[in-house]
Design a protein around this motif. Structure first.
Motif, PDB file in Angstrom:
ATOM      1  N   ARG A  51      30.485  42.821 -59.722  1.00 51.66           N
ATOM      2  CA  ARG A  51      32.205  42.279 -60.002  1.00 51.66           C
ATOM      3  C   ARG A  51      31.157  40.340 -59.561  1.00 51.66           C
ATOM      4  NH1 ARG A  51      32.194  46.613 -55.908  1.00 51.66           N
ATOM      5  NH2 ARG A  51      31.356  45.098 -53.812  1.00 51.66           N
ATOM      6  N   GLY A  52      30.727  40.182 -60.163  1.00 53.51           N
ATOM      7  CA  GLY A  52      30.156  38.951 -59.764  1.00 53.51           C
ATOM      8  C   GLY A  52      29.608  38.215 -58.453  1.00 53.51           C
ATOM      9  N   GLY A  53      29.698  39.322 -57.545  1.00 49.51           N
ATOM     10  CA  GLY A  53      28.906  38.916 -56.292  1.00 49.51           C
ATOM     11  C   GLY A  53      27.733  38.125 -56.235  1.00 49.51           C
ATOM     12  N   GLY A  54      27.857  37.144 -55.404  1.00 50.50           N
ATOM     13  CA  GLY A  54      26.254  36.777 -55.132  1.00 50.50           C
ATOM     14  C   GLY A  54      25.111  37.082 -54.978  1.00 50.50           C
ATOM     15  N   GLY A  55      24.128  36.111 -55.223  1.00 53.60           N
ATOM     16  CA  GLY A  55      22.721  36.873 -54.574  1.00 53.60           C
ATOM     17  C   GLY A  55      22.855  37.190 -53.205  1.00 53.60           C
ATOM     18  N   MET A  56      21.939  38.248 -51.907  1.00 55.48           N
ATOM     19  CA  MET A  56      22.807  38.170 -51.216  1.00 55.48           C
ATOM     20  C   MET A  56      20.969  39.232 -50.483  1.00 55.48           C
ATOM     21  SD  MET A  56      24.464  41.551 -49.750  1.00 55.48           S
ATOM     22  CE  MET A  56      25.706  40.390 -50.662  1.00 55.48           C
ATOM     23  N   VAL A  57      20.773  38.893 -49.793  1.00 53.08           N
ATOM     24  CA  VAL A  57      19.357  39.221 -48.819  1.00 53.08           C
ATOM     25  C   VAL A  57      20.150  41.119 -47.736  1.00 53.08           C
ATOM     26  CG1 VAL A  57      17.695  40.358 -47.246  1.00 53.08           C
ATOM     27  CG2 VAL A  57      17.653  38.319 -48.845  1.00 53.08           C
ATOM     28  N   LEU A  58      20.054  41.596 -47.363  1.00 52.41           N
ATOM     29  CA  LEU A  58      20.354  42.917 -46.790  1.00 52.41           C
ATOM     30  C   LEU A  58      18.965  43.816 -45.827  1.00 52.41           C
ATOM     31  CD1 LEU A  58      22.815  43.968 -49.277  1.00 52.41           C
ATOM     32  CD2 LEU A  58      22.845  42.635 -46.996  1.00 52.41           C
ATOM     33  N   ASN A  59      18.945  43.885 -45.006  1.00 52.75           N
ATOM     34  CA  ASN A  59      18.138  44.819 -44.591  1.00 52.75           C
ATOM     35  C   ASN A  59      18.801  46.459 -44.524  1.00 52.75           C
ATOM     36  OD1 ASN A  59      16.792  43.261 -42.821  1.00 52.75           O
ATOM     37  ND2 ASN A  59      17.490  43.059 -41.036  1.00 52.75           N
TER      38      ASN A  59
END
Length: 331
Positions: A246-254
């Protein structure tokens, strides 16, 4: 519109094989790259192409990416045993950090701009608070944790340098269980994961369960962990893929449930399910093991809409035991 292929490195391994099943169930084209050093060929569905090779071989990766029209890389390949990393750190910096560097570089050169990375809660070390958020300071206790954190930093810096390159780093807490339909499970020989080892003891493949550390500052003296069912974790990867598409940006997820169970809790679950007591011996703490790791997964739930289906310790243990009862699969 035709869907682009997803390359799954380490797709013949424990977590990667469950993600492959989830991708196929969603109708996604998939190709697996695995050197089969710890993975099993039998874990890859017959209709999924398997390339046997090293994810750190940039030339091979380039050929696969271009031949298979890959749009996203999901990277699971690597070494994952914390105590081993303490004794053989160079192996972990080679297999995890350097191999990832080559894979990421090849992906960028081939025009792949979406990357999902298999990271770990080991990046937090021994956190100052029981509940760990993505903002909790990172302070790995082992080369394993450092080798993964270095890759996270590489991806972050690359995304800053190339605004069209987007990534998601999923920090796994303690992954356990098996596919409820029995299609996949943990096949690694000599695995050190508590629930798998305990199931092998139940089935007589090991004499006893060794309890490493009974003097931690926890309610019963044993380590507390947030156990997440591997199929729920696989669902998180699909949501990460959709976010990137969807064009979402970078992220860090637990990735965890937000509650901890001790080693003795896991033993109790197996005792309840089997109706007998597991033989246990107590030993000193292992190097690199923190006392407690529990995930705050608010961001995963809120941003990606993750809704776990198997958030129950007894169910996780039962699925793992059912898998082990089917017997080891041939490589």
């Amino acid at each position: 519109m035709m869907m682009e292929t997803v390359l799954v490195t380490g797709g013949a391994g424990y977590i990667g094989s469950h993600v492959v099943l989830a991708l196929r169930a969603a109708g996604r084209p998939v190709v697996v790259l695995d050197d089969l050093s710890t993975g099993s060929r039998a874990s890859v569905p017959a209709d999924v192409p398997l390339v046997v090779g090293d994810a750190g071989d940039a030339g091979l990766v380039d050929r696969v990416l271009r031949a298979q029209a890959v749009g996203t890389v999901m990277h699971f390949a690597g070494s994952v045993i914390v105590p081993e990393s303490v004794g053989d750190p160079l192996k972990y910096y080679r297999n995890n950090t350097l191999a990832s560097h080559a894979l990421i570089g090849a992906s960028l050169a081939a025009g792949v701009r979406r990357f999902v990375f298999s990271s770990t809660a080991a990046v937090y070390g021994n956190p100052p608070t029981p509940m760990v958020t993505e903002e909790t300071p990172t302070a790995p206790l082992s080369p394993y944790g450092w080798s993964k954190l270095m890759v996270e930093r590489m991806l972050s810096d690359l995304s800053a340098a190339h605004p069209d390159f987007h990534h998601v780093c999923l920090r796994y807490f303690n992954v356990a269980g098996a596919d409820p339909a029995g299609r996949a499970g943990q096949t690694t020989a000599g695995a050190t994961h508590l629930i798998k080892v305990a199931c092998e003891v139940v089935l007589g493949r090991r004499d006893r369960l060794t309890l490493f550390g009974t003097d931690y500052p926890t309610p019963d003296g044993t380590g507390l962990r947030d156990y997440i069912h591997v199929s729920d974790l696989a669902d998180a990867h699909l949501l990460a893929l959709e976010h990137l598409e969807r064009g979402g940006g970078g992220m860090v997820l637990n990735c965890g449930y937000g509650r901890g169970y001790s080693v003795r809790d896991v033993i109790g679950a197996l005792n309840r399910i089997t109706g007998r007591s597991l033989p246990v011996e107590e030993a000193a703490r292992r190097p690199g093991d923190p006392a407690e790791l529990i995930a705050d997964s608010t961001r995963l739930r809120r941003l990606l809409g993750w809704r776990p289906r198997f958030d129950d310790l007894d169910l996780i243990v039962r699925h793992a035991l059912d898998w082990e009862r089917r017997g080891p699969r041939s490589p």
